[in-house]
Design a protein around this motif. Structure first.
Motif, PDB file in Angstrom:
ATOM      1  N   THR A 112      -2.381 -27.273   9.865  1.00  0.00           N
ATOM      2  CA  THR A 112      -1.427 -28.197   9.254  1.00  0.00           C
ATOM      3  C   THR A 112      -0.330 -27.425   8.536  1.00  0.00           C
ATOM      4  OG1 THR A 112      -2.956 -28.330   7.384  1.00  0.00           O
ATOM      5  CG2 THR A 112      -3.007 -30.141   8.956  1.00  0.00           C
ATOM      6  N   MET A 113       0.922 -27.789   8.802  1.00  0.00           N
ATOM      7  CA  MET A 113       2.073 -27.179   8.132  1.00  0.00           C
ATOM      8  C   MET A 113       2.814 -28.243   7.333  1.00  0.00           C
ATOM      9  SD  MET A 113       4.411 -25.011   7.259  1.00  0.00           S
ATOM     10  CE  MET A 113       4.391 -23.461   8.158  1.00  0.00           C
ATOM     11  N   PHE A 114       2.864 -28.049   6.007  1.00  0.00           N
ATOM     12  CA  PHE A 114       3.566 -28.987   5.130  1.00  0.00           C
ATOM     13  C   PHE A 114       4.788 -28.306   4.512  1.00  0.00           C
ATOM     14  CE2 PHE A 114       0.232 -31.741   6.025  1.00  0.00           C
ATOM     15  CZ  PHE A 114       0.373 -32.967   5.372  1.00  0.00           C
ATOM     16  N   ASN A 115       5.487 -29.053   3.646  1.00  0.00           N
ATOM     17  CA  ASN A 115       6.800 -28.586   3.198  1.00  0.00           C
ATOM     18  C   ASN A 115       6.883 -28.134   1.739  1.00  0.00           C
ATOM     19  OD1 ASN A 115       6.539 -31.112   2.002  1.00  0.00           O
ATOM     20  ND2 ASN A 115       8.717 -31.592   2.173  1.00  0.00           N
ATOM     21  N   LYS A 172      -3.566 -28.305  -2.138  1.00  0.00           N
ATOM     22  CA  LYS A 172      -4.494 -29.417  -1.909  1.00  0.00           C
ATOM     23  C   LYS A 172      -5.308 -29.259  -0.633  1.00  0.00           C
ATOM     24  CE  LYS A 172      -2.373 -33.159  -4.517  1.00  0.00           C
ATOM     25  NZ  LYS A 172      -1.924 -34.574  -4.456  1.00  0.00           N
ATOM     26  N   GLY A 173      -4.842 -28.403   0.310  1.00  0.00           N
ATOM     27  CA  GLY A 173      -5.645 -28.208   1.507  1.00  0.00           C
ATOM     28  C   GLY A 173      -4.917 -27.984   2.809  1.00  0.00           C
ATOM     29  N   ALA A 174      -3.585 -28.090   2.816  1.00  0.00           N
ATOM     30  CA  ALA A 174      -2.857 -27.776   4.046  1.00  0.00           C
ATOM     31  C   ALA A 174      -3.050 -26.304   4.377  1.00  0.00           C
ATOM     32  CB  ALA A 174      -1.368 -28.075   3.881  1.00  0.00           C
ATOM     33  N   ARG A 191      -8.632 -20.506   2.538  1.00  0.00           N
ATOM     34  CA  ARG A 191      -9.854 -21.313   2.631  1.00  0.00           C
ATOM     35  C   ARG A 191      -9.794 -22.201   3.869  1.00  0.00           C
ATOM     36  NH1 ARG A 191      -9.358 -23.588  -3.505  1.00  0.00           N
ATOM     37  NH2 ARG A 191      -9.244 -21.570  -4.578  1.00  0.00           N
ATOM     38  N   THR A 192      -8.615 -22.817   4.074  1.00  0.00           N
ATOM     39  CA  THR A 192      -8.438 -23.668   5.253  1.00  0.00           C
ATOM     40  C   THR A 192      -8.408 -22.817   6.516  1.00  0.00           C
ATOM     41  OG1 THR A 192      -7.215 -25.301   3.944  1.00  0.00           O
ATOM     42  CG2 THR A 192      -6.952 -25.394   6.331  1.00  0.00           C
ATOM     43  N   VAL A 193      -7.740 -21.677   6.439  1.00  0.00           N
ATOM     44  CA  VAL A 193      -7.675 -20.753   7.592  1.00  0.00           C
ATOM     45  C   VAL A 193      -9.076 -20.393   8.047  1.00  0.00           C
ATOM     46  CG1 VAL A 193      -7.058 -18.410   8.305  1.00  0.00           C
ATOM     47  CG2 VAL A 193      -5.422 -19.786   7.013  1.00  0.00           C
ATOM     48  N   ASN A 194      -9.935 -20.038   7.101  1.00  0.00           N
ATOM     49  CA  ASN A 194     -11.308 -19.632   7.440  1.00  0.00           C
ATOM     50  C   ASN A 194     -12.146 -20.803   7.941  1.00  0.00           C
ATOM     51  OD1 ASN A 194     -10.773 -16.974   6.686  1.00  0.00           O
ATOM     52  ND2 ASN A 194     -11.382 -17.331   4.558  1.00  0.00           N
ATOM     53  N   THR A 195     -11.921 -21.980   7.355  1.00  0.00           N
ATOM     54  CA  THR A 195     -12.689 -23.160   7.752  1.00  0.00           C
ATOM     55  C   THR A 195     -12.436 -23.537   9.202  1.00  0.00           C
ATOM     56  OG1 THR A 195     -12.727 -24.052   5.502  1.00  0.00           O
ATOM     57  CG2 THR A 195     -13.101 -25.623   7.293  1.00  0.00           C
ATOM     58  N   ILE A 196     -11.181 -23.451   9.640  1.00  0.00           N
ATOM     59  CA  ILE A 196     -10.877 -23.853  11.015  1.00  0.00           C
ATOM     60  C   ILE A 196     -11.001 -22.689  11.999  1.00  0.00           C
ATOM     61  CG2 ILE A 196      -9.332 -25.653  10.139  1.00  0.00           C
ATOM     62  CD1 ILE A 196      -6.984 -24.042  11.149  1.00  0.00           C
ATOM     63  N   GLY A 197     -11.323 -21.500  11.485  1.00  0.00           N
ATOM     64  CA  GLY A 197     -11.557 -20.353  12.363  1.00  0.00           C
ATOM     65  C   GLY A 197     -10.297 -19.751  12.948  1.00  0.00           C
ATOM     66  N   LEU A 198      -9.204 -19.795  12.197  1.00  0.00           N
ATOM     67  CA  LEU A 198      -7.936 -19.255  12.671  1.00  0.00           C
ATOM     68  C   LEU A 198      -7.744 -17.823  12.172  1.00  0.00           C
ATOM     69  CD1 LEU A 198      -5.168 -20.038  14.077  1.00  0.00           C
ATOM     70  CD2 LEU A 198      -4.333 -20.496  11.761  1.00  0.00           C
ATOM     71  N   THR A 199      -7.062 -17.016  12.950  1.00  0.00           N
ATOM     72  CA  THR A 199      -6.695 -15.669  12.516  1.00  0.00           C
ATOM     73  C   THR A 199      -5.190 -15.613  12.323  1.00  0.00           C
ATOM     74  OG1 THR A 199      -8.544 -14.652  13.721  1.00  0.00           O
ATOM     75  CG2 THR A 199      -6.707 -13.222  13.085  1.00  0.00           C
ATOM     76  N   VAL A 200      -4.769 -15.399  11.083  1.00  0.00           N
ATOM     77  CA  VAL A 200      -3.343 -15.279  10.774  1.00  0.00           C
ATOM     78  C   VAL A 200      -2.951 -13.811  10.891  1.00  0.00           C
ATOM     79  CG1 VAL A 200      -1.555 -15.609   9.018  1.00  0.00           C
ATOM     80  CG2 VAL A 200      -3.420 -17.268   9.224  1.00  0.00           C
ATOM     81  N   PRO A 201      -1.898 -13.493  11.620  1.00  0.00           N
ATOM     82  CA  PRO A 201      -1.479 -12.097  11.767  1.00  0.00           C
ATOM     83  C   PRO A 201      -1.301 -11.412  10.413  1.00  0.00           C
ATOM     84  CG  PRO A 201      -0.235 -13.503  13.266  1.00  0.00           C
ATOM     85  CD  PRO A 201      -1.020 -14.412  12.378  1.00  0.00           C
ATOM     86  N   PRO A 202      -1.805 -10.189  10.262  1.00  0.00           N
ATOM     87  CA  PRO A 202      -1.708  -9.463   8.980  1.00  0.00           C
ATOM     88  C   PRO A 202      -0.284  -9.342   8.460  1.00  0.00           C
ATOM     89  CG  PRO A 202      -3.185  -8.322  10.492  1.00  0.00           C
ATOM     90  CD  PRO A 202      -2.534  -9.413  11.282  1.00  0.00           C
TER      91      PRO A 202
END
Length: 333
Positions: A253-256, A263-265, A311-322
């Motif tokens: 999720t991407m918010f503005n 909150k969790g985005a 926290r959200t990144v880890n929950t959905i199992g995503l890898t964000v580029p370093p």
């Protein structure tokens, strides 16, 4: 000719009065110091408001204004009660304050309805011209000016940031209130930009919170999907539900704005309200020293922040580029 001379005399009187007020700020010991009252009108006490006020205070202090010494900040917070804004604005004007600082559309409109003479300086996330707050960015006209983020105009940047945070994104889901004219226009604008960047757009026009929940519950997602938020009161009223369900569906999720990431985005990219508050302090300073709001151009927000919620990144199992994490202004862990 006579009218021209009267106008010049009036302008000179105003300038001399202003200089007198602020010359007293540096008065010698034993001399009376004139404290100038400034009103602050807030629609609520959200993070964006508190950050804006903190920035305003810090900016004023940097410019030589100290509370209880040469300025007095009269704070009015409607705490989410739209009806209270009008009476609060009227009260501030009745106290003969020198200027009103506002955040957002409703507080600014309430202040404008209360006075056409007292200067108003706003902090606004969107386009103040489109909303009728000023005539133009360069020449606001009237008694209003401020700092604006032009949220819609930076949508393309936000889409590009989404592609950096989620490199595999190919399709974006956009929810919006279909019976709201501005939301519909925002969707059309965003949709064109997304397609320009090679992203497929899935439209989700909804008319109620219940419809949004049902639609989101039944949403079939694929790898490469993400939810892209556009400013919309109806959608934002169900933000907690959206964040919880998106995590379950492992949907980025991407918010503005920063508060949504808190909150969790998964991520947010938007204006720094603290820095916008500091910018607004500069306009306040100019007005208190004699310049008129009608001649002070609306300033564009100078700083935009990227916030990533790990926290959200880890929950959905995503890898964000370093390299993207290094560029983030704030990482929530």
């Amino acid at each position: 000719m006579r009218n021209h001379m009267i106008r010049k005399a009036s302008a000179l009187f105003l300038s001399l009065t202003t200089l007198y007020l602020f010359a007293s700020c540096g008065s010698k010991k034993g001399e009376a110091t004139r404290i100038v009252p400034i009103g602050i009108l807030l629609p609520e006490s959200g993070r964006s408001e508190t950050q804006s006020v903190r920035g305003l205070r810090d900016g004023l202090k940097e410019l030589g204004y100290n509370e209880e010494e040469n300025i007095l900040l009269e704070m009015r917070d409607a705490k989410g009660d739209r009806g209270a804004l009008k009476s609060m604005a009227d009260e501030l004007v009745s106290k003969k304050i020198h200027l009103i600082f506002t955040t957002g559309t409703r507080a600014t409109q309430a202040a404008m309805a209360a006075t056409s003479k007292t200067p108003i300086v706003f902090r606004h996330p969107a386009d103040p011209v489109a909303l009728g707050l000023v005539k133009s960015m360069k020449r606001p006209g009237g008694n209003v000016t401020g700092v604006a983020a032009l949220a819609l105009q930076v949508t393309e940047n936000r889409l590009e940031v989404l592609k950096q945070v989620v490199p595999g994104v190919r399709r974006v889901h956009i929810f919006y209130a279909s019976n709201d004219k501005f939301s519909h226009e925002n969707f059309a604008f965003t949709s064109k930009l997304a397609e320009k960047l090679g992203l497929e757009v899935v439209e989700h026009g909804i008319k109620s919170g219940d419809e949004l929940k049902k639609s989101f519950d039944n949403l079939q997602t694929e790898e490469g999907d993400a939810l892209f938020h556009i400013p919309d009161d109806l959608v934002e009223s169900e933000a907690d539900f959206i964040f919880q369900t998106a995590r379950q569906k492992k949907l980025p999720t991407m918010f503005n704005e920063e508060p949504w990431a808190i909150k969790g985005a998964l991520a947010a990219y938007g204006p720094s309200y603290y820095e916008m508050g500091r910018q607004a302090a500069g306009l306040v300073d100019k007005i208190l020293k004699g310049q008129k709001p009608e001649n002070l151009p609306v300033e564009l927000a100078r700083k935009f922040d990227l916030i990533i919620n790990m926290r959200t990144v880890n929950t959905i199992g995503l890898t964000v580029p370093p390299e993207v994490l290094k560029k983030a202004d704030k990482v929530i862990r």
